[in-house]
Design an enzyme around this catalytic site. Sequence first.
Site, PDB file in Angstrom:
ATOM      1  N   GLY A  11      28.437  43.035  40.295  1.00  0.00           N
ATOM      2  CA  GLY A  11      29.933  42.523  40.504  1.00  0.00           C
ATOM      3  C   GLY A  11      30.542  42.743  39.098  1.00  0.00           C
ATOM      4  O   GLY A  11      31.523  41.872  38.921  1.00  0.00           O
ATOM      5  N   MET A  16      34.574  36.921  38.286  1.00  0.00           N
ATOM      6  CA  MET A  16      33.457  36.307  37.603  1.00  0.00           C
ATOM      7  C   MET A  16      32.650  37.319  36.692  1.00  0.00           C
ATOM      8  O   MET A  16      32.132  36.835  35.745  1.00  0.00           O
ATOM      9  CB  MET A  16      32.528  35.536  38.752  1.00  0.00           C
ATOM     10  CG  MET A  16      33.184  34.206  39.234  1.00  0.00           C
ATOM     11  SD  MET A  16      33.408  33.087  38.042  1.00  0.00           S
ATOM     12  CE  MET A  16      31.716  32.571  38.149  1.00  0.00           C
ATOM     13  N   PRO A 107      26.113  27.641  45.059  1.00  0.00           N
ATOM     14  CA  PRO A 107      27.466  27.681  45.392  1.00  0.00           C
ATOM     15  C   PRO A 107      28.543  27.292  44.293  1.00  0.00           C
ATOM     16  O   PRO A 107      29.825  27.665  44.352  1.00  0.00           O
ATOM     17  CB  PRO A 107      27.761  26.777  46.671  1.00  0.00           C
ATOM     18  CG  PRO A 107      27.077  25.698  46.469  1.00  0.00           C
ATOM     19  CD  PRO A 107      25.463  26.367  45.735  1.00  0.00           C
ATOM     20  N   HIS A 136      42.060  27.428  46.425  1.00  0.00           N
ATOM     21  CA  HIS A 136      41.551  28.154  45.565  1.00  0.00           C
ATOM     22  C   HIS A 136      42.615  29.075  45.650  1.00  0.00           C
ATOM     23  O   HIS A 136      43.687  29.470  46.323  1.00  0.00           O
ATOM     24  CB  HIS A 136      40.674  29.242  46.317  1.00  0.00           C
ATOM     25  CG  HIS A 136      39.210  28.366  46.026  1.00  0.00           C
ATOM     26  ND1 HIS A 136      38.670  27.364  46.784  1.00  0.00           N
ATOM     27  CD2 HIS A 136      38.304  28.462  45.098  1.00  0.00           C
ATOM     28  CE1 HIS A 136      37.510  26.854  46.274  1.00  0.00           C
ATOM     29  NE2 HIS A 136      37.369  27.581  45.367  1.00  0.00           N
ATOM     30  N   HIS A 137      42.553  30.241  44.557  1.00  0.00           N
ATOM     31  CA  HIS A 137      43.471  31.402  44.522  1.00  0.00           C
ATOM     32  C   HIS A 137      43.476  32.485  45.874  1.00  0.00           C
ATOM     33  O   HIS A 137      42.515  32.548  46.596  1.00  0.00           O
ATOM     34  CB  HIS A 137      42.944  32.284  43.229  1.00  0.00           C
ATOM     35  CG  HIS A 137      41.629  32.758  43.631  1.00  0.00           C
ATOM     36  ND1 HIS A 137      41.318  34.020  43.996  1.00  0.00           N
ATOM     37  CD2 HIS A 137      40.240  32.384  43.090  1.00  0.00           C
ATOM     38  CE1 HIS A 137      39.835  34.124  44.000  1.00  0.00           C
ATOM     39  NE2 HIS A 137      39.431  32.924  43.825  1.00  0.00           N
ATOM     40  N   LYS A 140      40.709  35.091  47.062  1.00  0.00           N
ATOM     41  CA  LYS A 140      39.377  34.692  47.533  1.00  0.00           C
ATOM     42  C   LYS A 140      39.168  35.299  49.086  1.00  0.00           C
ATOM     43  O   LYS A 140      39.745  35.004  49.927  1.00  0.00           O
ATOM     44  CB  LYS A 140      39.066  33.086  47.407  1.00  0.00           C
ATOM     45  CG  LYS A 140      37.813  32.633  47.778  1.00  0.00           C
ATOM     46  CD  LYS A 140      37.792  31.343  47.436  1.00  0.00           C
ATOM     47  CE  LYS A 140      36.309  30.648  48.227  1.00  0.00           C
ATOM     48  NZ  LYS A 140      35.105  31.362  47.355  1.00  0.00           N
TER      49      LYS A 140
HETATM   50  N1  NDP Z   1      28.922  30.046  42.203  1.00  0.00           N
HETATM   51  C1  NDP Z   1      29.820  29.748  41.521  1.00  0.00           C
HETATM   52  O1  NDP Z   1      30.044  28.780  40.480  1.00  0.00           O
HETATM   53  C2  NDP Z   1      31.342  30.761  41.777  1.00  0.00           C
HETATM   54  C3  NDP Z   1      30.903  31.507  43.117  1.00  0.00           C
HETATM   55  N2  NDP Z   1      31.879  32.462  43.013  1.00  0.00           N
HETATM   56  C4  NDP Z   1      31.747  33.458  44.171  1.00  0.00           C
HETATM   57  O2  NDP Z   1      31.418  34.681  43.503  1.00  0.00           O
HETATM   58  C5  NDP Z   1      31.865  35.757  44.384  1.00  0.00           C
HETATM   59  C6  NDP Z   1      32.729  36.733  43.676  1.00  0.00           C
HETATM   60  O3  NDP Z   1      33.839  36.133  43.073  1.00  0.00           O
HETATM   61  P1  NDP Z   1      34.980  36.796  42.521  1.00  0.00           P
HETATM   62  O4  NDP Z   1      34.230  37.263  41.083  1.00  0.00           O
HETATM   63  O5  NDP Z   1      36.155  35.921  42.156  1.00  0.00           O
HETATM   64  O6  NDP Z   1      35.196  38.006  43.193  1.00  0.00           O
HETATM   65  P2  NDP Z   1      35.874  39.544  42.697  1.00  0.00           P
HETATM   66  O7  NDP Z   1      36.152  40.211  44.130  1.00  0.00           O
HETATM   67  O8  NDP Z   1      36.915  39.679  41.737  1.00  0.00           O
HETATM   68  O9  NDP Z   1      34.383  40.185  42.265  1.00  0.00           O
HETATM   69  C7  NDP Z   1      33.498  40.599  42.942  1.00  0.00           C
HETATM   70  C8  NDP Z   1      33.236  42.267  42.697  1.00  0.00           C
HETATM   71  O10 NDP Z   1      31.984  42.553  43.082  1.00  0.00           O
HETATM   72  C9  NDP Z   1      32.261  43.788  43.447  1.00  0.00           C
HETATM   73  N3  NDP Z   1      31.435  44.384  44.471  1.00  0.00           N
HETATM   74  C10 NDP Z   1      31.576  44.525  45.836  1.00  0.00           C
HETATM   75  N4  NDP Z   1      30.298  45.152  46.509  1.00  0.00           N
HETATM   76  C11 NDP Z   1      29.874  45.416  45.585  1.00  0.00           C
HETATM   77  C12 NDP Z   1      28.376  45.961  45.690  1.00  0.00           C
HETATM   78  N5  NDP Z   1      27.848  46.295  46.617  1.00  0.00           N
HETATM   79  N6  NDP Z   1      27.599  45.914  44.467  1.00  0.00           N
HETATM   80  C13 NDP Z   1      28.241  45.374  43.381  1.00  0.00           C
HETATM   81  N7  NDP Z   1      29.217  45.215  43.402  1.00  0.00           N
HETATM   82  C14 NDP Z   1      30.143  44.750  44.301  1.00  0.00           C
HETATM   83  C15 NDP Z   1      33.607  43.990  43.725  1.00  0.00           C
HETATM   84  O11 NDP Z   1      34.113  45.211  43.883  1.00  0.00           O
HETATM   85  P3  NDP Z   1      35.525  45.462  44.773  1.00  0.00           P
HETATM   86  O12 NDP Z   1      36.650  44.627  44.163  1.00  0.00           O
HETATM   87  O13 NDP Z   1      35.988  46.962  44.352  1.00  0.00           O
HETATM   88  O14 NDP Z   1      35.088  45.203  46.115  1.00  0.00           O
HETATM   89  C16 NDP Z   1      34.212  43.153  42.559  1.00  0.00           C
HETATM   90  O15 NDP Z   1      34.345  44.013  41.396  1.00  0.00           O
HETATM   91  C17 NDP Z   1      32.421  35.064  45.465  1.00  0.00           C
HETATM   92  O16 NDP Z   1      31.584  35.029  46.766  1.00  0.00           O
HETATM   93  C18 NDP Z   1      33.030  33.704  45.015  1.00  0.00           C
HETATM   94  O17 NDP Z   1      32.792  32.921  46.028  1.00  0.00           O
HETATM   95  C19 NDP Z   1      33.146  32.585  42.248  1.00  0.00           C
HETATM   96  C20 NDP Z   1      33.221  31.548  41.421  1.00  0.00           C
HETATM   97  C21 NDP Z   1      32.263  30.687  40.852  1.00  0.00           C
HETATM   98  O1  LIG Z   2      35.811  32.374  44.989  1.00  0.00           O
HETATM   99  C1  LIG Z   2      35.893  31.258  43.946  1.00  0.00           C
HETATM  100  O2  LIG Z   2      36.865  31.496  43.030  1.00  0.00           O
HETATM  101  C2  LIG Z   2      35.174  30.329  43.916  1.00  0.00           C
HETATM  102  N1  LIG Z   2      33.939  30.366  44.850  1.00  0.00           N
HETATM  103  C3  LIG Z   2      32.908  29.413  44.857  1.00  0.00           C
HETATM  104  C4  LIG Z   2      32.991  28.828  46.341  1.00  0.00           C
HETATM  105  O3  LIG Z   2      33.420  29.494  47.330  1.00  0.00           O
HETATM  106  O4  LIG Z   2      32.877  27.732  46.318  1.00  0.00           O
HETATM  107  C5  LIG Z   2      32.927  28.536  43.641  1.00  0.00           C
HETATM  108  C6  LIG Z   2      34.393  28.153  43.208  1.00  0.00           C
HETATM  109  O5  LIG Z   2      34.827  27.271  44.172  1.00  0.00           O
HETATM  110  C7  LIG Z   2      35.238  29.425  43.098  1.00  0.00           C
END
Ligand code: NDP
Ligand SMILES: O=C(O)C1=N[C@H](C(=O)O)C[C@H](O)C1
Length: 250
Positions: A11, A16, A107, A136-137, A140
């Site tokens: 990703g 992230m 999470p 959230h934004h 999401k």
């Molecule tokens: N645990 C934590 O602290 C946090 C968790 N999150 C979680 O992390 C996840 C990602 O969030 P975020 O970065 O905002 O999302 P984004 O959509 O910005 O990033 C996800 C990335 O993964 C890519 N992707 C999709 N499918 C695949 C695959 N099969 N292999 C590799 N890459 C792939 C997407 O590509 P494309 O856009 O082309 O589909 C995109 O570039 C969410 O589930 C979010 O809730 C977020 C923030 C903090």
């Molecule tokens: O998608 C996000 O941005 C985030 N995802 C995680 C969640 O679903 O809890 C963590 C954080 O809230 C940011």
Amino acid sequence: MTDPVPVAVLGARGRMGQEVCRTVEAAQDLTLVAAVDIGDELSSVADAGPLVVIDFTHPDVVMDNLRFVIEHGIHAVVGTTGFTAQRLDVVRGWLAAAPDVGVIVAPNFGIGAILSMRFAELAAPHFESVEIVELHHPDKADAPSGTAAATAHRIAAARAAADSPPIPDATTTELAGARGADIDGIRVHAVRARGLVAHQEIILGAEGETLTIRHDSLNRSSFMPGVVLATRQVAAHPGLTVGIDSLLGL
Ligand SMILES: NC(=O)C1=CN([C@@H]2O[C@H](COP(=O)(O)OP(=O)(O)OC[C@H]3O[C@@H](n4cnc5c(N)ncnc54)[C@H](OP(=O)(O)O)[C@@H]3O)[C@@H](O)[C@H]2O)C=CC1
Ligand SMILES: O=C(O)C1=N[C@H](C(=O)O)C[C@H](O)C1
């Protein structure tokens, strides 16, 4: 001095993923050996020889990624959401066949968010009412957030352990969704608005008083200390670890 830990990011082009790549590259004891996104072959991850894979992708693909990583004997730090109890059991099953591999699924890697969940769990049995509002934004994909779902499960478990009565609610007429989602009896409301990053309020109420526990991730750097901590420690924690509370001594 020991060699830096080789790390691959799945990703990598996401919100992230980009922040995680920058953070790994800046850490002296970690080295980025693969940055993979949709369209790239997963085999390129194994070919790069990482000790740890960090996954911030999408709930629809994270299980396939994890199965691949575990089968290749690579440790995993997973921030992607969408983990139900059933999914976690499936991961435990895969790990049973790879007993040296460590997987940390969290999470939320924000220290303040983790503490706020703990505070909510402690407070919940002492209040008649509790509801969660996550904000959230609007880009999401999942609602409610993984953090909100985990917070609700933990609050519900704490209330059950304390034999708390059901939360009062006289609603008999409702437009669908007006009272939010019901997770283990806890109401969870999701707000999406441009300008927001990741925020959560746990509102607790008793006769004559309320307590609001609020956490704000103002930018994605807030998640990085937790991600780095998990990446450094995952190899020393074989099996499945859910959340990083134990790594923080909570
Ligand atoms: N645990 C934590 O602290 C946090 C968790 N999150 C979680 O992390 C996840 C990602 O969030 P975020 O970065 O905002 O999302 P984004 O959509 O910005 O990033 C996800 C990335 O993964 C890519 N992707 C999709 N499918 C695949 C695959 N099969 N292999 C590799 N890459 C792939 C997407 O590509 P494309 O856009 O082309 O589909 C995109 O570039 C969410 O589930 C979010 O809730 C977020 C923030 C903090
Ligand atoms: O998608 C996000 O941005 C985030 N995802 C995680 C969640 O679903 O809890 C963590 C954080 O809230 C940011």
